[in-house]
Design a protein around this motif. Structure first.
Motif, PDB file in Angstrom:
ATOM      1  N   ASP A 325      14.352 -25.489  40.118  1.00  0.00           N
ATOM      2  CA  ASP A 325      15.473 -25.228  40.063  1.00  0.00           C
ATOM      3  C   ASP A 325      16.652 -24.245  40.611  1.00  0.00           C
ATOM      4  O   ASP A 325      17.327 -23.897  40.124  1.00  0.00           O
ATOM      5  N   GLY A 326      16.604 -24.687  41.554  1.00  0.00           N
ATOM      6  CA  GLY A 326      17.456 -25.058  42.927  1.00  0.00           C
ATOM      7  C   GLY A 326      17.584 -23.236  43.309  1.00  0.00           C
ATOM      8  O   GLY A 326      17.996 -22.677  43.972  1.00  0.00           O
ATOM      9  N   VAL A 327      16.549 -22.215  42.884  1.00  0.00           N
ATOM     10  CA  VAL A 327      15.860 -21.022  43.107  1.00  0.00           C
ATOM     11  C   VAL A 327      14.908 -21.204  43.750  1.00  0.00           C
ATOM     12  O   VAL A 327      14.841 -19.883  45.773  1.00  0.00           O
ATOM     13  N   VAL A 328      13.767 -21.402  43.547  1.00  0.00           N
ATOM     14  CA  VAL A 328      12.150 -21.326  43.939  1.00  0.00           C
ATOM     15  C   VAL A 328      11.492 -22.738  44.016  1.00  0.00           C
ATOM     16  O   VAL A 328      11.963 -23.578  42.639  1.00  0.00           O
ATOM     17  N   VAL A 329      11.575 -23.302  44.933  1.00  0.00           N
ATOM     18  CA  VAL A 329      10.469 -24.715  44.903  1.00  0.00           C
ATOM     19  C   VAL A 329       8.902 -24.694  44.058  1.00  0.00           C
ATOM     20  O   VAL A 329       8.402 -23.805  44.742  1.00  0.00           O
ATOM     21  N   HIS A 360      21.399 -21.627  36.859  1.00  0.00           N
ATOM     22  CA  HIS A 360      20.570 -20.941  36.168  1.00  0.00           C
ATOM     23  C   HIS A 360      19.830 -19.895  36.741  1.00  0.00           C
ATOM     24  O   HIS A 360      19.245 -18.693  36.147  1.00  0.00           O
ATOM     25  N   LYS A 361      20.050 -19.482  38.030  1.00  0.00           N
ATOM     26  CA  LYS A 361      20.032 -17.792  38.418  1.00  0.00           C
ATOM     27  C   LYS A 361      20.882 -17.322  37.973  1.00  0.00           C
ATOM     28  O   LYS A 361      20.525 -16.305  37.597  1.00  0.00           O
ATOM     29  N   TYR A 469       7.854 -14.687  39.572  1.00  0.00           N
ATOM     30  CA  TYR A 469       9.568 -15.015  39.360  1.00  0.00           C
ATOM     31  C   TYR A 469       9.117 -15.870  37.811  1.00  0.00           C
ATOM     32  O   TYR A 469       8.110 -16.285  37.847  1.00  0.00           O
ATOM     33  N   THR A 470       9.727 -15.725  36.909  1.00  0.00           N
ATOM     34  CA  THR A 470       9.713 -16.131  35.643  1.00  0.00           C
ATOM     35  C   THR A 470      10.963 -17.308  35.294  1.00  0.00           C
ATOM     36  O   THR A 470      11.550 -16.917  34.543  1.00  0.00           O
ATOM     37  N   ASN A 471      12.097 -17.296  35.943  1.00  0.00           N
ATOM     38  CA  ASN A 471      13.592 -17.696  35.727  1.00  0.00           C
ATOM     39  C   ASN A 471      13.303 -18.975  34.800  1.00  0.00           C
ATOM     40  O   ASN A 471      13.464 -19.931  35.152  1.00  0.00           O
ATOM     41  N   TYR A 472      11.362 -19.784  35.584  1.00  0.00           N
ATOM     42  CA  TYR A 472      11.371 -21.124  35.014  1.00  0.00           C
ATOM     43  C   TYR A 472      12.026 -21.335  33.193  1.00  0.00           C
ATOM     44  O   TYR A 472      12.072 -22.248  32.966  1.00  0.00           O
ATOM     45  N   THR A 473      10.941 -19.900  31.978  1.00  0.00           N
ATOM     46  CA  THR A 473      11.172 -19.822  31.750  1.00  0.00           C
ATOM     47  C   THR A 473      11.977 -19.411  30.972  1.00  0.00           C
ATOM     48  O   THR A 473      13.029 -19.429  30.140  1.00  0.00           O
ATOM     49  N   ALA A 474      12.476 -18.485  31.354  1.00  0.00           N
ATOM     50  CA  ALA A 474      13.395 -17.593  31.380  1.00  0.00           C
ATOM     51  C   ALA A 474      14.999 -17.975  30.537  1.00  0.00           C
ATOM     52  O   ALA A 474      16.111 -17.367  30.109  1.00  0.00           O
ATOM     53  N   ALA A 503      12.694 -25.945  55.273  1.00  0.00           N
ATOM     54  CA  ALA A 503      14.191 -25.153  55.117  1.00  0.00           C
ATOM     55  C   ALA A 503      13.537 -24.128  53.522  1.00  0.00           C
ATOM     56  O   ALA A 503      12.182 -25.136  52.763  1.00  0.00           O
ATOM     57  N   PHE A 504      13.767 -23.659  53.167  1.00  0.00           N
ATOM     58  CA  PHE A 504      13.490 -22.848  52.464  1.00  0.00           C
ATOM     59  C   PHE A 504      15.133 -22.171  51.949  1.00  0.00           C
ATOM     60  O   PHE A 504      16.309 -22.416  51.845  1.00  0.00           O
ATOM     61  N   TYR A 505      14.603 -21.935  50.056  1.00  0.00           N
ATOM     62  CA  TYR A 505      16.335 -21.345  49.554  1.00  0.00           C
ATOM     63  C   TYR A 505      17.001 -20.444  49.640  1.00  0.00           C
ATOM     64  O   TYR A 505      17.876 -20.108  50.663  1.00  0.00           O
ATOM     65  N   ASP A 506      15.416 -19.330  50.311  1.00  0.00           N
ATOM     66  CA  ASP A 506      15.523 -18.104  51.419  1.00  0.00           C
ATOM     67  C   ASP A 506      14.293 -17.421  50.812  1.00  0.00           C
ATOM     68  O   ASP A 506      13.763 -18.581  51.000  1.00  0.00           O
ATOM     69  N   ASP A 507      14.625 -16.321  51.504  1.00  0.00           N
ATOM     70  CA  ASP A 507      13.333 -15.464  51.727  1.00  0.00           C
ATOM     71  C   ASP A 507      12.302 -15.021  50.422  1.00  0.00           C
ATOM     72  O   ASP A 507      11.345 -15.469  51.142  1.00  0.00           O
ATOM     73  N   PHE A 508      12.982 -15.354  49.178  1.00  0.00           N
ATOM     74  CA  PHE A 508      11.748 -15.420  48.293  1.00  0.00           C
ATOM     75  C   PHE A 508      11.421 -16.520  47.854  1.00  0.00           C
ATOM     76  O   PHE A 508      10.442 -16.264  47.637  1.00  0.00           O
TER      77      PHE A 508
END
Length: 555
Positions: A325-329, A360-361, A469-474, A503-508
């Protein structure tokens, strides 16, 4: 005022007394993590009851409608198995055996006298999340403050299920406040995952997920504000549907955030087969819920939509895969399930393209801001009646409360600020609609993408307290898109070995990656979502059947 701990002790004793003593078993020790095989082997169920509880919803309804199996026999079998499940994973809240069996006996008498079923769900036991009021039964919703509150009438959905011939027989556990993707409260305690009891079944419909996974119920009803049907279904290996707002009636049920009517919670089915999902939706919407619930959408089951009239009648379907989703792999098992599904669909002759997620975020942050506008005050007012503590973490060691993202800030926002957030969400919904329409240029069918296939979570069932992390449903709640879950595989430590990422999107995102341990998640279910557009429930169900069949053929 009785201290809240005394209220809990008294309620727990009443729950224990509601269980028939001869249905108590000796559960395996806590060190036995996978308990999915225990109900069949425990000795409480006879061979016929084992057969009944291992039968799909479609086949159950067939046998009930022709009189081969009685409603009393089916209800008894599932009730016994539900009680076994409860002793394994602590999934039930309200248990009312005599009442359910009396209802089943009435259905059997009607069938004997008339030779006809009462309705499309005749004799089918259905479990309900502890929000759905049943006349004369307490509905605490995990709040100690609501112990002793007995419903004066049924929720509209309960009335409709009864009119359709169903047998409500248990209610199931959920987290305090409902707004959490795991399942723990101060009354009934923690529900665990039957595939690995050191992991969560998800939430907030976690009691339903664990119960249906153990086949203690053929069909359960969960609710979903940000993933609360789909997360436990994904963590427990189930089929489910989050319908669009108003397709299934909510009137008369209890909820948190009542009065917040921008991002609505919805009820939907959870089952071990996609046929169970279809049976529920078809029965409920054909019962004309809009005559009993003013917010219910006036739309009966549409057979043309189910036959994909708006999707080329099912020919030359084009599915889009959203890899992340461009936030968490997602973790390796989720990635593999997407690859397996893509290969199965292409083998079956369907086209598959990549889905580009947009904003999405921002979408999920926006809906979270809407919910947070008054949720802290809502929780505080409700719990202040008894002084029960507001649960700050689902962690077993209670040491990581600061990391829990599901508790709202104590300060809300002004009405004007809330309007601006709601306006932003409206604009984002239009932007996403346009984005979907523009995919017509790449499908080759002349139509936009027919459905999106994506993760239901960035991981499979997590250790307790770690589902953050619930963004894949929310995101689909933000857009009001119907979304179904379907099982694909289970975690295989060899196939799903941890691979280095540079490589990571961010620390989360990095933290989610570091949480993965293939041995810890071994054999847990891996599910995906199939997403359609607003009020496309029939098409979403049909396309999930198509994906399910493609996966079965590819094995």
């Amino acid at each position: 005022m009785t201290h809240w701990t005394a209220l809990v002790a008294e309620k727990q004793q009443r729950q224990l007394k509601s269980i028939p003593q001869d249905w108590l078993v000796s559960p395996p020790p806590d060190s036995t993590l996978d308990v999915t095989g225990f109900p069949d082997a425990c000795g409480l169920l006879n061979a016929r009851e084992i057969e009944i509880t291992n039968t799909s919803v479609d086949a159950l309804l067939d046998k009930l409608s022709c009189g081969e199996w009685t409603a009393v026999d089916v209800t008894t079998a599932f009730y016994k198995r539900a009680i076994v499940a409860h002793q394994l994973v602590n999934c039930l809240t309200e248990i009312f055996v005599d009442r359910a069996l009396a209802r089943a006996a009435e259905l059997d008498d009607h069938f004997k006298q008339t030779g006809k079923v009462v309705g499309p769900l005749h004799g089918l036991p259905i479990s309900l999340k502890d929000q759905l009021c049943i006349k004369g039964i307490e509905t605490t919703m995990g709040y100690i403050s609501w112990i002793g509150r007995y419903a004066e009438k049924n929720a509209v959905l309960v009335d409709i299920l009864i009119e359709c011939g169903a047998v409500p027989f248990v209610r199931t556990n959920l987290p305090q406040t409902v707004m959490w993707p795991e399942t723990f409260n101060n009354i009934f305690g923690r529900t665990t995952n039957p595939y690995n009891r050191s992991l969560t079944p998800g939430g907030s419909s976690g009691g339903e997920g664990a119960l249906v996974a153990l086949k203690g119920s053929p069909l359960g009803v969960g609710s979903d504000l940000g993933g609360s049907i789909r997360i436990p279904s994904a963590f427990c290996g189930l089929y489910s549907l989050r319908p669009s707002y108003g397709r299934v009636p909510y009137c008369g049920a209890l909820n948190s955030l009542e009065g917040q009517d921008s991002v609505l919670s919805v009820f939907g089915p959870m089952a071990n087969s996609i046929g169970g999902v279809k049976a529920f939706m078809k029965a409920v919407v054909n019962a004309k819920p809009w005559l009993k619930d003013p917010l219910a959408v006036r739309k009966k089951w549409d057979e043309d939509e189910y036959n994909l009239a708006d999707h080329g009648s099912g020919k030359d379907l084009c599915f889009a895969i959203m890899w992340d989703d461009g936030v968490v792999v997602p973790h390796p098992p989720i990635r593999r399930s997407l690859e397996v599904t893509k290969a199965a669909l292409e083998k079956a002759g369907y086209k598959v393209v990549d889905w580009k997620p947009i904003k999405h975020k921002l979408l999920t942050d926006t809906t979270r801001n809407i919910r947070n506008a008054g949720s802290a005050e809502d929780c505080m007012i409700t719990t202040s009646v008894t002084g029960e503590p507001i649960i700050a973490t689902m962690d077993l060691d209670n040491s990581d409360a600061a990391a829990a993202p599901f508790r709202p800030p104590k300060m809300g926002i002004t009405a004007y600020q809330l309007w601006q957030v709601q306006k932003l969400r409206k604009d984002l919904r239009k932007e996403y609609l346009d984005h979907w329409e523009e995919t017509a240029s790449e499908t080759g069918t002349g139509r936009p993408v027919d459905a999106i296939i994506c993760p239901a979570s960035s991981y499979t069932a997590t250790p307790h307290g770690k589902n953050r992390y619930t963004n894949y449903t929310a995101v689909w709640n933000a857009l009001d898109y119907p979304a179904a879950t379907f099982p694909v595989t289970t975690v295989d430590p060899i196939l799903d070995a941890k691979k280095p990422r540079h490589a990571f999107y961010d620390d989360f995102d990095k933290g989610v990656y570091e949480m993965y341990d293939p041995e810890r998640f071994k054999n847990t279910p891996v599910c995906l979502q199939l997403v359609g557009r607003t009020l496309e429930e029939e098409a979403v169900i049909k396309m999930t059947e198509i994906v399910d069949a493609a996966l079965a053929s590819a094995k």
